[in-house]
Design a protein around this motif. Sequence first.
Motif, PDB file in Angstrom:
ATOM      1  N   PRO A  11     -19.835 110.074  -0.691  1.00  0.00           N
ATOM      2  CA  PRO A  11     -18.474 109.631  -1.004  1.00  0.00           C
ATOM      3  C   PRO A  11     -17.832 108.967   0.213  1.00  0.00           C
ATOM      4  O   PRO A  11     -17.986 109.428   1.345  1.00  0.00           O
ATOM      5  CB  PRO A  11     -17.760 110.940  -1.377  1.00  0.00           C
ATOM      6  CG  PRO A  11     -18.855 111.827  -1.872  1.00  0.00           C
ATOM      7  CD  PRO A  11     -20.054 111.503  -1.011  1.00  0.00           C
ATOM      8  N   HIS A  12     -17.136 107.869  -0.035  1.00  0.00           N
ATOM      9  CA  HIS A  12     -16.507 107.102   1.044  1.00  0.00           C
ATOM     10  C   HIS A  12     -15.179 106.551   0.537  1.00  0.00           C
ATOM     11  O   HIS A  12     -14.944 106.511  -0.678  1.00  0.00           O
ATOM     12  CB  HIS A  12     -17.429 105.970   1.511  1.00  0.00           C
ATOM     13  CG  HIS A  12     -17.858 105.057   0.397  1.00  0.00           C
ATOM     14  ND1 HIS A  12     -18.947 105.311  -0.406  1.00  0.00           N
ATOM     15  CD2 HIS A  12     -17.336 103.891  -0.057  1.00  0.00           C
ATOM     16  CE1 HIS A  12     -19.097 104.358  -1.302  1.00  0.00           C
ATOM     17  NE2 HIS A  12     -18.122 103.482  -1.120  1.00  0.00           N
ATOM     18  N   PRO A  13     -14.283 106.126   1.438  1.00  0.00           N
ATOM     19  CA  PRO A  13     -12.990 105.607   0.991  1.00  0.00           C
ATOM     20  C   PRO A  13     -13.159 104.426   0.036  1.00  0.00           C
ATOM     21  O   PRO A  13     -13.980 103.532   0.265  1.00  0.00           O
ATOM     22  CB  PRO A  13     -12.310 105.170   2.295  1.00  0.00           C
ATOM     23  CG  PRO A  13     -12.941 106.030   3.342  1.00  0.00           C
ATOM     24  CD  PRO A  13     -14.367 106.201   2.913  1.00  0.00           C
ATOM     25  N   GLU A  35     -11.738 108.333  -3.512  1.00  0.00           N
ATOM     26  CA  GLU A  35     -13.045 108.175  -2.891  1.00  0.00           C
ATOM     27  C   GLU A  35     -13.983 107.479  -3.865  1.00  0.00           C
ATOM     28  O   GLU A  35     -13.823 107.576  -5.084  1.00  0.00           O
ATOM     29  CB  GLU A  35     -13.629 109.538  -2.502  1.00  0.00           C
ATOM     30  CG  GLU A  35     -13.009 110.153  -1.272  1.00  0.00           C
ATOM     31  CD  GLU A  35     -13.809 111.348  -0.775  1.00  0.00           C
ATOM     32  OE1 GLU A  35     -14.423 112.041  -1.613  1.00  0.00           O
ATOM     33  OE2 GLU A  35     -13.824 111.585   0.450  1.00  0.00           O
TER      34      GLU A  35
END
Length: 234
Positions: free
Chosen positions: A14-16, A24
């Motif tokens: 998960p990333h911005p 996310e």
Amino acid sequence: MTDSKEIKLYATHPHPCSYFDDREAKTIFIDPDITPSPTLYSELSRRGFRRSGNHIYRPDCKRCRECIASRVPVALFSPTRSQRRTLKRNTDLSTKIFSAPSEESYALYERYINGRHHDGDMFPPSREQFNSFLGQSSATTEYVHFYLGDDLVAVAVTDVLDDGLSAIYTFYDPEFTQRGLGVYGILWQISEAKSRNLPYIYLGYWIRDCQKMSYKTDYRPIELLINSRWVRLN
């Protein structure tokens, strides 16, 4: 030839999210060691995958389904009054198609990012970034150059699929913003797909609540991939 059922899929952590500050994102992508055939790449596009550089990916966010793959059935497309004005405004442009990016296309890309996206995650532009994003072409990639006289004013990067064109990215000279060159690049690709007897132009992900991605429903009729089925909106 590798079958789609044999392809390994990988997932990011998960990333911005690039589109919503409070969310996310998670992405799945095919094995980067595989170079898919044009037929396989076309099948993946029909399943909602997109290409960015040498990565073929699809969003896989558990709590969000805002990114919806979209395509235009070109035989049914009817331009709006505004789109017809854009076509008329650009009748003086000439077109050349190349199989690789050129030095002048990078210079134009640099001006475009500096002029139009200086507050985005693609700023500042660099040759390395350009090459990884748009220079990693597939065997089916075409770089469509639009000229005003001898001056390059826009480039549309497109992939040729079995059933259409996939509009990867369009960039243009910010001094000619009034011409609507981003819109014109899509309209040109719709016309080009029709002339090649290809039924669709794939526009990437439509995101209703994101202004920079919601424009895709301006091209009607459009088909959206919802629950693994292409649903047409007139």
